[in-house]
Design an enzyme around this catalytic site. Structure first.
Site, mmCIF file in Angstrom:
data_model
loop_
_atom_site.group_PDB
_atom_site.id
_atom_site.type_symbol
_atom_site.label_atom_id
_atom_site.label_comp_id
_atom_site.label_asym_id
_atom_site.label_seq_id
_atom_site.Cartn_x
_atom_site.Cartn_y
_atom_site.Cartn_z
ATOM 1 C CG ASN A 21 -2.186 -0.865 0.899
ATOM 2 O OD1 ASN A 21 -3.039 -0.477 0.105
ATOM 3 N ND2 ASN A 21 -2.250 -2.045 1.497
ATOM 4 C CG LEU A 100 -1.170 3.973 16.704
ATOM 5 C CD1 LEU A 100 -1.601 4.705 15.448
ATOM 6 C CD2 LEU A 100 0.308 4.208 17.001
ATOM 7 C CG ASN A 114 -5.836 2.199 9.666
ATOM 8 O OD1 ASN A 114 -4.729 1.753 9.347
ATOM 9 N ND2 ASN A 114 -6.787 1.418 10.154
ATOM 10 C CG HIS A 116 -9.734 -2.332 9.067
ATOM 11 N ND1 HIS A 116 -8.912 -2.940 10.002
ATOM 12 C CD2 HIS A 116 -10.862 -3.088 9.011
ATOM 13 C CE1 HIS A 116 -9.525 -4.000 10.494
ATOM 14 N NE2 HIS A 116 -10.706 -4.124 9.908
ATOM 15 C CG ASP A 152 -9.450 -1.560 13.076
ATOM 16 O OD1 ASP A 152 -8.505 -0.874 12.653
ATOM 17 O OD2 ASP A 152 -9.311 -2.732 13.454
HETATM 18 C C1 GAR Z 1 -3.315 -4.416 4.112
HETATM 19 O O1 GAR Z 1 -4.266 -5.340 3.669
HETATM 20 C C2 GAR Z 1 -3.926 -3.476 5.130
HETATM 21 O O2 GAR Z 1 -5.267 -3.176 4.908
HETATM 22 C C3 GAR Z 1 -3.760 -4.274 6.392
HETATM 23 O O3 GAR Z 1 -2.506 -4.877 6.297
HETATM 24 C C4 GAR Z 1 -2.209 -5.107 4.925
HETATM 25 C C5 GAR Z 1 -0.852 -4.514 4.653
HETATM 26 O O4 GAR Z 1 -0.378 -4.886 3.393
HETATM 27 N N1 GAR Z 1 -3.852 -3.435 7.547
HETATM 28 C C6 GAR Z 1 -4.326 -3.856 8.701
HETATM 29 O O5 GAR Z 1 -4.705 -4.987 8.901
HETATM 30 C C7 GAR Z 1 -4.360 -2.796 9.787
HETATM 31 N N2 GAR Z 1 -5.098 -3.238 10.902
HETATM 32 P P1 GAR Z 1 0.863 -4.116 2.761
HETATM 33 O O6 GAR Z 1 1.994 -4.159 3.794
HETATM 34 O O7 GAR Z 1 1.221 -4.927 1.542
HETATM 35 O O8 GAR Z 1 0.456 -2.733 2.439
#
Ligand code: GAR
Length: 227
Positions: A21, A100, A114, A116, A152
């Protein structure tokens, strides 16, 4: 791009892992020539794959290892000090896997965003793809939102939906969600850079001039939802 850039919207991105991301955010800024600068990518893990990628791209990186601190308060204070060195307009959580403290969230009130991996308010917390499959939902997705002290939770900026297909496993559902996440975050970063996002009196997000803040993954790719 980098700390030397002083033009436009200053962004700091926080990651814990591979950082796809974060890569989508960086690519959006570059490829769309947005009036924004990725001032730093910061991780709580030195071995996060995204940190190596960001370094290769010449982006400033920093690591604040959570294991070096004996409490959440101490870690969050150190993290905030690292962030504030870059004077960001927005702090983007992109797969940042630490809870956090309310004090940290309040310090960045209105500036902390964020992503999620679920259609909030469904499935907060961890293992969202398992939760979605266990509930038998037919649509799943991802949400980009302002962060509030409730985990969240917070004003929703954009959502992306993907179909849940028969035979899906958590892993292939996660892969489908990830495709739409990259589009979601790229769009949100464009809106931030162009100064289009605000909150109304009810703490709901408004994006000036943007009709659709939802996206859908189709066999042809990601498209804005028709309204
Ligand atoms: C993503 O799917 C994001 O939405 C999730 O972690 C992944 C990170 O992927 N975030 C969470 O679960 C936050 N609670 P990435 O490192 O390839 O961006």
């Amino acid at each position: 791009m980098g700390a030397s850039s002083t033009t436009g919207c200053r962004l700091v991105v926080l990651i814990s892992g591979r950082g796809t991301n974060m890569q989508a955010i960086v690519n959006a800024v570059r490829n769309q020539a947005l009036p924004a600068a990725i001032c730093a990518v910061i991780s709580n893990k030195a071995d996060a794959g995204g940190i190596a990628w960001a370094r290769e791209q010449g982006i400033v990186t920093a690591v604040v290892p959570h294991r070096d601190y004996s409490s959440r308060d101490e870690f969050d204070t150190a993290l905030a000090d690292a962030i504030d060195a870059y004077r960001p307009d927005y702090v983007l959580l992109a797969g940042f896997m630490r809870v956090l403290t309310p004090a940290f969230v309040e310090r960045y009130n209105g500036k902390l965003i964020n992503i999620h991996p679920s259609l909030l308010p469904a499935f907060p917390g961890l293992h969202t793809h398992q939760q979605a499959l266990a509930m038998g939902v037919q649509w799943h997705g991802s949400t980009v939102h302002f962060v509030t002290p409730v985990l969240d939770h917070g004003p929703i900026i954009a959502q992306g939906v993907v179909p849940v297909l028969s035979g899906d496993t958590p892993d292939n559902l996660a892969g489908r969600v990830l495709q739409i996440e990259h589009h979601l975050y790229a769009n949100v970063v464009r809106w931030l850079a162009e100064g289009l996002i605000s909150l109304d009196a009810m703490q709901r997000v408004q994006v000036r001039g943007v009709a659709s803040r939802s996206f859908v993954l189709t066999p042809q790719g990601v498209e804005p939802s028709q309204r």
